[in-house]
Design an enzyme around this catalytic site. Structure first.
Site, PDB file in Angstrom:
ATOM      1  N   THR A  91       0.843  -1.190   0.000  1.00  0.00           N
ATOM      2  CA  THR A  91       0.000   0.000   0.000  1.00  0.00           C
ATOM      3  C   THR A  91       0.878   1.238   0.000  1.00  0.00           C
ATOM      4  O   THR A  91       2.100   1.160   0.149  1.00  0.00           O
ATOM      5  CB  THR A  91      -0.982   0.009   1.182  1.00  0.00           C
ATOM      6  OG1 THR A  91      -2.016   0.970   0.927  1.00  0.00           O
ATOM      7  CG2 THR A  91      -0.299   0.340   2.500  1.00  0.00           C
TER       8      THR A  91
ATOM      9  N   CYS B   1      -2.678  -3.352  -2.550  1.00  0.00           N
ATOM     10  CA  CYS B   1      -3.102  -4.524  -1.773  1.00  0.00           C
ATOM     11  C   CYS B   1      -3.009  -5.809  -2.581  1.00  0.00           C
ATOM     12  O   CYS B   1      -3.593  -6.831  -2.213  1.00  0.00           O
ATOM     13  CB  CYS B   1      -4.520  -4.337  -1.221  1.00  0.00           C
ATOM     14  SG  CYS B   1      -4.683  -2.864  -0.194  1.00  0.00           S
TER      15      CYS B   1
END
Length: 234
Positions: free
Chosen positions: A93, A191
């Site tokens: 992320t 992700c």
């Protein structure tokens, strides 16, 4: 059970420095629990909720794939960004200015011993916060975090989550995109989920900038209610 949560606003802080700060608190809490069990004492553990904005940084969780970072070390430097492999769950992320990054360091023995419930309540605090701005957000089955338009071709993530827990003590947390520069997400597969977009609160509302403190206050209100916590501001 100590349900008091100390809220600490760290301002703009380097990722590694903040990670070390988290680790120190986490270790102190875990060590105290081990000591209590070994010696038969009942010294109460403390709970914390850290808020921070990071300079541009990419972090990769322990189950993540480094191939999901799509740029080289040289390109990272050109973008004034850093990269860390860290010990939370989840994949890759981005953190940066304009995000509300929250790190609850809680002893769940003070609340409930259920990591699944913990994650769902964190998500719920974000969902309720966004609803105050007229946004309908939700969970996506099998994908931790908070999303918009789940189940459609326009599904997009507005809040990423990844935590670590040991002996029911938590660390790491969530990143809510409020005024974030979404261009930085183009350098990763967020992700590790291909084909899904990201968004931010200001983009969804069509505003240039939204007050971060106001959003944080709303989020803390919902956190307090959901966790039945007593907030103490540092």
């Amino acid at each position: 059970m100590n349900k008091e949560v100390e809220v600490r606003n760290l301002g703009i802080k380097d990722y590694k420095e903040t990670w070390d700060y988290q680790e120190n608190i986490f270790k102190e809490t875990v060590d105290l629990k081990i000591k209590n069990r070994r010696e038969g004492t009942e010294i109460p553990t403390r709970n914390y909720f850290l808020f921070v904005e990071h300079p541009h940084v990419y972090t990769l969780g322990k189950s993540g794939d480094a191939e999901n970072l799509l740029i080289s070390e040289k390109e990272l430097k050109a973008k004034n960004a850093t990269f860390y492999k860290i010990n939370r769950g989840g994949d890759i992320t981005y953190h940066g200015p304009g995000q509300i990054v929250g790190y609850p360091i809680l002893d769940l023995d003070n609340f409930f011993t259920d990591i699944h419930k913990y994650l769902r309540l964190l998500e719920e605090a974000v969902i309720l916060t966004l609803s105050e701005y007229g946004l309908k957000s939700e969970r996506s089955p099998g994908e931790t975090g908070v999303w918009l338009d789940v189940g459609t071709p326009f599904a997009r993530k507005i809040c990423a989550m990844g935590v670590r827990a040991s002996r029911w003590v938590t660390m790491h947390g969530f990143a809510l995109n409020v005024n974030a520069d979404l261009g930085y997400f183009d350098n990763i597969i967020p992700c590790g989920i291909k084909g899904k977009a990201v968004t931010s609160l200001n983009v969804e509302l069509g505003q240039k900038e939204i007050n971060l403190e106001e959003v944080q206050e709303k989020l803390l209100k919902h956190f307090q209610e959901l966790f039945q916590a007593e907030l103490k501001y540092q």
